[in-house]
Write an enzyme that holds these catalytic residues in place. Structure first.
Site, PDB file in Angstrom:
ATOM      1  N   SER A 125      80.305 -99.843 -65.878  1.00 45.61           N
ATOM      2  CA  SER A 125      79.874-101.122 -65.330  1.00 45.61           C
ATOM      3  C   SER A 125      79.818-102.132 -66.473  1.00 45.61           C
ATOM      4  O   SER A 125      80.561-102.028 -67.447  1.00 45.61           O
ATOM      5  CB  SER A 125      78.515-100.960 -64.640  1.00 45.61           C
ATOM      6  OG  SER A 125      78.094-102.186 -64.087  1.00 45.61           O
ATOM      7  N   LYS A 143      82.098-104.828 -60.844  1.00 47.07           N
ATOM      8  CA  LYS A 143      81.299-103.788 -61.486  1.00 47.07           C
ATOM      9  C   LYS A 143      80.032-103.493 -60.694  1.00 47.07           C
ATOM     10  O   LYS A 143      79.523-102.353 -60.728  1.00 47.07           O
ATOM     11  CB  LYS A 143      80.949-104.198 -62.915  1.00 47.07           C
ATOM     12  CG  LYS A 143      82.139-104.260 -63.863  1.00 47.07           C
ATOM     13  CD  LYS A 143      82.807-102.905 -64.041  1.00 47.07           C
ATOM     14  CE  LYS A 143      83.755-102.910 -65.236  1.00 47.07           C
ATOM     15  NZ  LYS A 143      84.445-101.616 -65.412  1.00 47.07           N
TER      16      LYS A 143
END
Length: 237
Positions: A125, A143
């Site tokens: 992420s 993300k």
């Protein structure tokens, strides 16, 4: 200790390459899915699978019957004002960051389930999901979806397969080269972090190797921030 078998997608550069080197140094067997293989030459126990995450095949050929873990490392850094972002920008970021990971996990799930000791999936992420940053609307959205996928799959695949994500801040990789193209930019970026430096690929890779390993066998469903304190600290001095 028996060698583990891992697939590292995007393992020929940046953070992915550092993960490959760390695992190779431990004596593990690594399958690297990437478009290029030049940097992998000479690394012991490393096999290259030619792979483009924007044009993924239905099946991944050349993998062992059982995998101990998968790390999906490809990503994008698309920084634009929201009004300049197109639908195509959002779709492309979703394709690389989310749908590429979905495709790889689906293709590898039988191999992961064949692991006798359980398996681990590591996704990536960004600190921008938790910490609102201007010009990050597209990448933070993509993300954010990866974080949702991480937690959902961790619940669904427990207890045999662990799923975690790493959320770095700005890291010194080829992907971030344009943001670190001068000493002034590099220094300014470092000063924004409580640790007063940007991340190195090794900083992130070591966390990924930990999450892939049996040392993290009670860690799942987590988004771990390796970000120099950016997401949680405000240091005034």
């Amino acid at each position: 200790m028996d060698a583990k078998k891992y697939l590292i997608v995007g393992g020929s550069s940046g953070i992915g390459f550092e993960i490959v080197k760390e695992l190779a140094n431990r004596g593990d067997e690594i399958y690297v899915g990437s478009r290029t293989s030049d940097k992998l030459t000479g690394l012991r126990g490393v096999h290259h699978l030619k792979l483009d995450v924007t044009q993924l095949p239905d099946l991944l050929e050349g993998l062992p019957e059982a995998l101990n873990g998968v790390a999906y490392c490809p990503g994008t850094i698309r920084l634009k004002p929201f009004q300049r972002l197109t639908r195509e920008d959002f779709f492309e970021d979703l394709q690389v960051n989310l749908m590429g990971a979905v495709h790889i996990i689906k293709a590898c799930l039988p191999n992961l389930k064949n692991s006798a000791t359980g398996a681990s999936i590591v996704l990536f992420s960004t600190v921008a999901v938790t910490t609102g940053m201007p010009f990050h609307a597209s990448i933070a959205s993509a993300k954010g979806a990866v974080e949702g996928l991480t937690r959902s799959l961790a619940a669904e695949l427990a207890p045999r397969i662990r799923v975690n994500a790493i959320a770095p801040s700005l890291t010194d990789t080829p992907l971030a080269a344009s943001m670190l193209s001068s000493d002034e930019k590099r220094q300014a970026a470092g000063e924004r972090h409580p640790m007063k430096r940007i991340g190195s690929p090794q900083d992130i890779a070591r966390m990924a190797v930990f999450l892939l390993s049996d040392a993290a066998n009670w860690v799942t469903g987590q988004v771990l921030h390796v970000d120099g304190g950016m997401s949680t600290l405000r240091v005034f001095r």
